[in-house]
Design a protein around this motif. Structure first.
Motif, PDB file in Angstrom:
ATOM      1  N   SER A   1     -12.643 -54.256 -48.713  1.00 32.85           N
ATOM      2  CA  SER A   1     -11.801 -55.354 -49.228  1.00 32.85           C
ATOM      3  C   SER A   1     -10.526 -54.860 -49.891  1.00 32.85           C
ATOM      4  O   SER A   1      -9.905 -55.599 -50.671  1.00 32.85           O
ATOM      5  N   SER A   2     -10.107 -53.647 -49.589  1.00 36.16           N
ATOM      6  CA  SER A   2      -8.866 -53.116 -50.156  1.00 36.16           C
ATOM      7  C   SER A   2      -7.686 -53.418 -49.240  1.00 36.16           C
ATOM      8  O   SER A   2      -7.849 -53.722 -48.066  1.00 36.16           O
ATOM      9  N   LYS A   3      -6.467 -53.341 -49.822  1.00 34.92           N
ATOM     10  CA  LYS A   3      -5.243 -53.629 -49.082  1.00 34.92           C
ATOM     11  C   LYS A   3      -4.261 -52.477 -49.251  1.00 34.92           C
ATOM     12  O   LYS A   3      -4.110 -51.942 -50.347  1.00 34.92           O
ATOM     13  N   VAL A   4      -3.584 -52.143 -48.155  1.00 36.29           N
ATOM     14  CA  VAL A   4      -2.534 -51.126 -48.183  1.00 36.29           C
ATOM     15  C   VAL A   4      -1.210 -51.827 -47.931  1.00 36.29           C
ATOM     16  O   VAL A   4      -1.043 -52.502 -46.910  1.00 36.29           O
TER      17      VAL A   4
ATOM     18  N   LYS B   1     -13.143 -49.310 -44.399  1.00 38.23           N
ATOM     19  CA  LYS B   1     -14.372 -50.071 -44.627  1.00 38.23           C
ATOM     20  C   LYS B   1     -14.161 -51.569 -44.385  1.00 38.23           C
ATOM     21  O   LYS B   1     -13.037 -52.038 -44.193  1.00 38.23           O
ATOM     22  N   ASP B   2     -15.255 -52.299 -44.440  1.00 39.64           N
ATOM     23  CA  ASP B   2     -15.253 -53.727 -44.117  1.00 39.64           C
ATOM     24  C   ASP B   2     -14.217 -54.506 -44.925  1.00 39.64           C
ATOM     25  O   ASP B   2     -13.996 -54.233 -46.121  1.00 39.64           O
ATOM     26  N   ASN B   3     -13.592 -55.475 -44.254  1.00 36.70           N
ATOM     27  CA  ASN B   3     -12.703 -56.462 -44.889  1.00 36.70           C
ATOM     28  C   ASN B   3     -11.394 -55.874 -45.417  1.00 36.70           C
ATOM     29  O   ASN B   3     -10.675 -56.553 -46.160  1.00 36.70           O
ATOM     30  N   ALA B   4     -11.083 -54.649 -45.052  1.00 36.71           N
ATOM     31  CA  ALA B   4      -9.827 -54.045 -45.508  1.00 36.71           C
ATOM     32  C   ALA B   4      -8.650 -54.581 -44.687  1.00 36.71           C
ATOM     33  O   ALA B   4      -8.817 -55.089 -43.578  1.00 36.71           O
ATOM     34  N   MET B   5      -7.454 -54.454 -45.264  1.00 38.40           N
ATOM     35  CA  MET B   5      -6.230 -54.881 -44.586  1.00 38.40           C
ATOM     36  C   MET B   5      -5.167 -53.796 -44.741  1.00 38.40           C
ATOM     37  O   MET B   5      -4.869 -53.357 -45.846  1.00 38.40           O
ATOM     38  N   ILE B   6      -4.600 -53.369 -43.604  1.00 38.49           N
ATOM     39  CA  ILE B   6      -3.536 -52.369 -43.596  1.00 38.49           C
ATOM     40  C   ILE B   6      -2.286 -53.060 -43.073  1.00 38.49           C
ATOM     41  O   ILE B   6      -2.230 -53.442 -41.905  1.00 38.49           O
ATOM     42  N   THR B   7      -1.268 -53.223 -43.922  1.00 44.49           N
ATOM     43  CA  THR B   7      -0.134 -54.061 -43.545  1.00 44.49           C
ATOM     44  C   THR B   7       0.996 -53.260 -42.898  1.00 44.49           C
ATOM     45  O   THR B   7       0.924 -52.037 -42.757  1.00 44.49           O
ATOM     46  N   THR B   8       2.048 -53.954 -42.537  1.00 41.38           N
ATOM     47  CA  THR B   8       3.091 -53.474 -41.632  1.00 41.38           C
ATOM     48  C   THR B   8       3.642 -52.091 -41.998  1.00 41.38           C
ATOM     49  O   THR B   8       4.094 -51.857 -43.125  1.00 41.38           O
ATOM     50  N   GLY B   9       3.619 -51.192 -41.024  1.00 42.93           N
ATOM     51  CA  GLY B   9       4.270 -49.892 -41.168  1.00 42.93           C
ATOM     52  C   GLY B   9       3.550 -48.894 -42.040  1.00 42.93           C
ATOM     53  O   GLY B   9       4.053 -47.790 -42.248  1.00 42.93           O
ATOM     54  N   ALA B  10       2.374 -49.207 -42.535  1.00 45.54           N
ATOM     55  CA  ALA B  10       1.643 -48.283 -43.406  1.00 45.54           C
ATOM     56  C   ALA B  10       1.107 -47.101 -42.603  1.00 45.54           C
ATOM     57  O   ALA B  10       0.746 -47.239 -41.435  1.00 45.54           O
ATOM     58  N   LYS B  11       1.053 -45.941 -43.258  1.00 51.81           N
ATOM     59  CA  LYS B  11       0.513 -44.733 -42.648  1.00 51.81           C
ATOM     60  C   LYS B  11      -0.660 -44.262 -43.506  1.00 51.81           C
ATOM     61  O   LYS B  11      -0.494 -43.940 -44.685  1.00 51.81           O
ATOM     62  N   VAL B  12      -1.827 -44.227 -42.915  1.00 53.49           N
ATOM     63  CA  VAL B  12      -3.033 -43.756 -43.594  1.00 53.49           C
ATOM     64  C   VAL B  12      -3.462 -42.486 -42.874  1.00 53.49           C
ATOM     65  O   VAL B  12      -3.837 -42.517 -41.702  1.00 53.49           O
TER      66      VAL B  12
ATOM     67  N   ILE C   1     -13.700 -47.696 -38.185  1.00 53.30           N
ATOM     68  CA  ILE C   1     -13.207 -48.962 -38.712  1.00 53.30           C
ATOM     69  C   ILE C   1     -14.372 -49.935 -38.806  1.00 53.30           C
ATOM     70  O   ILE C   1     -15.105 -50.143 -37.832  1.00 53.30           O
ATOM     71  N   GLY C   2     -14.550 -50.519 -39.990  1.00 55.57           N
ATOM     72  CA  GLY C   2     -15.670 -51.422 -40.219  1.00 55.57           C
ATOM     73  C   GLY C   2     -15.440 -52.807 -39.645  1.00 55.57           C
ATOM     74  O   GLY C   2     -14.584 -53.022 -38.795  1.00 55.57           O
ATOM     75  N   ASP C   3     -16.204 -53.772 -40.151  1.00 53.20           N
ATOM     76  CA  ASP C   3     -16.117 -55.142 -39.672  1.00 53.20           C
ATOM     77  C   ASP C   3     -15.031 -55.928 -40.411  1.00 53.20           C
ATOM     78  O   ASP C   3     -14.748 -55.663 -41.582  1.00 53.20           O
ATOM     79  N   ASN C   4     -14.433 -56.879 -39.697  1.00 53.47           N
ATOM     80  CA  ASN C   4     -13.483 -57.821 -40.283  1.00 53.47           C
ATOM     81  C   ASN C   4     -12.264 -57.119 -40.896  1.00 53.47           C
ATOM     82  O   ASN C   4     -11.763 -57.506 -41.950  1.00 53.47           O
ATOM     83  N   VAL C   5     -11.798 -56.097 -40.224  1.00 53.88           N
ATOM     84  CA  VAL C   5     -10.622 -55.343 -40.666  1.00 53.88           C
ATOM     85  C   VAL C   5      -9.392 -55.878 -39.946  1.00 53.88           C
ATOM     86  O   VAL C   5      -9.436 -56.193 -38.756  1.00 53.88           O
ATOM     87  N   THR C   6      -8.274 -55.969 -40.676  1.00 53.80           N
ATOM     88  CA  THR C   6      -7.009 -56.439 -40.111  1.00 53.80           C
ATOM     89  C   THR C   6      -5.936 -55.373 -40.289  1.00 53.80           C
ATOM     90  O   THR C   6      -5.789 -54.815 -41.382  1.00 53.80           O
ATOM     91  N   ILE C   7      -5.193 -55.083 -39.224  1.00 50.74           N
ATOM     92  CA  ILE C   7      -4.034 -54.201 -39.343  1.00 50.74           C
ATOM     93  C   ILE C   7      -2.843 -54.862 -38.666  1.00 50.74           C
ATOM     94  O   ILE C   7      -3.001 -55.675 -37.756  1.00 50.74           O
ATOM     95  N   PHE C   8      -1.643 -54.505 -39.122  1.00 50.68           N
ATOM     96  CA  PHE C   8      -0.411 -55.099 -38.629  1.00 50.68           C
ATOM     97  C   PHE C   8       0.394 -54.076 -37.825  1.00 50.68           C
ATOM     98  O   PHE C   8       0.016 -52.909 -37.713  1.00 50.68           O
ATOM     99  N   GLN C   9       1.535 -54.526 -37.312  1.00 49.53           N
ATOM    100  CA  GLN C   9       2.341 -53.675 -36.437  1.00 49.53           C
ATOM    101  C   GLN C   9       2.835 -52.429 -37.159  1.00 49.53           C
ATOM    102  O   GLN C   9       3.075 -52.430 -38.357  1.00 49.53           O
ATOM    103  N   GLY C  10       2.977 -51.360 -36.383  1.00 50.48           N
ATOM    104  CA  GLY C  10       3.527 -50.120 -36.931  1.00 50.48           C
ATOM    105  C   GLY C  10       2.570 -49.309 -37.772  1.00 50.48           C
ATOM    106  O   GLY C  10       2.967 -48.300 -38.359  1.00 50.48           O
TER     107      GLY C  10
END
Length: 222
Positions: free
Chosen positions: A143-146, A123-134, A96-105
């Motif tokens: 800088s991508s969003k799931v 990668k850096d600045n990515a966001m993985i939102t609630t309940g996502a499975k990667v 996991i890179g820098d400045n990454v945000t993930i949410f619950q689940g």
């Protein structure tokens, strides 16, 4: 960077990401995502020195108190933020890179079919939102969003947004990818199974009709 400066940076990251944060005391004492990150840093320290039992013990205690499971082997960069956090799982070979945000689940896991590097790279600045499975040895670009509830099994380019089951890129470099917006074409396993059953029924009907025809011909000959 010293340990106390890193801890201060982690708390500052909470204030940057969460408008509900009101004071350092509140953040220090009540933010389970922050506690999980700090526990991971400690467990990772022991993991790198091949003290695996101590590393896993720290990880499991953290999981018990925070509801967040981060394998000691995962590599996590600076300014990592876990919002709420309950049910988050991060696998052993995640990077996991820098400045990454993930949410619950959120699950950053494997598919069960791979060896070696078997978990995602975020990668850096990515966001993985609630309940996502990667899942699997894939990369979520910078800088991508799931989207919430998505299941991502393939690489996601930089500056993209992916949604759905399976995950599909719907925005790339700020522009909509129209061919991926038809949600009616998302897989429906129930409908697929019904279609296969109908095909099998049709085949059986044809075979029964042929058998009846053969029997009638035999009766005529008698």
């Amino acid at each position: 960077m010293g340990i106390f400066k890193r801890m201060k940076e982690d708390m500052d990251t909470v204030f940057e990401q969460d408008p509900a944060a009101r004071s350092y005391t509140e953040v220090l004492l009540t933010y389970s995502g922050l506690h999980a990150i700090w526990a991971h840093r400690l467990s990772h320290f022991f993991f790198k020195r091949r003290l695996f039992f101590i590393a896993r013990a720290i990880s499991q205690v953290s999981r018990f108190f925070t509801g967040i499971e981060i394998h000691p082997g995962a590599i996590i960069g600076r300014k990592f933020f876990i919002d709420h956090g309950m049910g988050v799982v991060v696998g052993e070979t995640c990077e996991i890179g820098d400045n990454v945000t993930i949410f619950q689940g959120v699950t950053l896991g494997g598919t069960g079919k791979e060896k070696g590097k078997r978990h995602p790279t975020i990668k850096d600045n990515a966001m993985i939102t609630t309940g996502a499975k990667v899942l699997g040895n894939i990369t979520i670009g910078s800088s991508s969003k799931v989207g919430a509830g998505s299941i991502v099994l393939k690489d996601v380019p930089d500056y993209s947004t992916v949604v759905g089951v399976p995950g599909r890129v719907v925005i790339q470099n700020g522009e909509k990818v129209k061919k991926n917006l038809d949600h009616q074409k998302l897989p429906d396993p129930v409908a697929d199974r019904c279609d296969r059953l109908q095909e099998e029924i049709d085949v059986l009907r044809e075979e029964i009709a042929k058998l009846k025809e053969v029997k009638q011909n035999d009766n005529h000959h008698l």
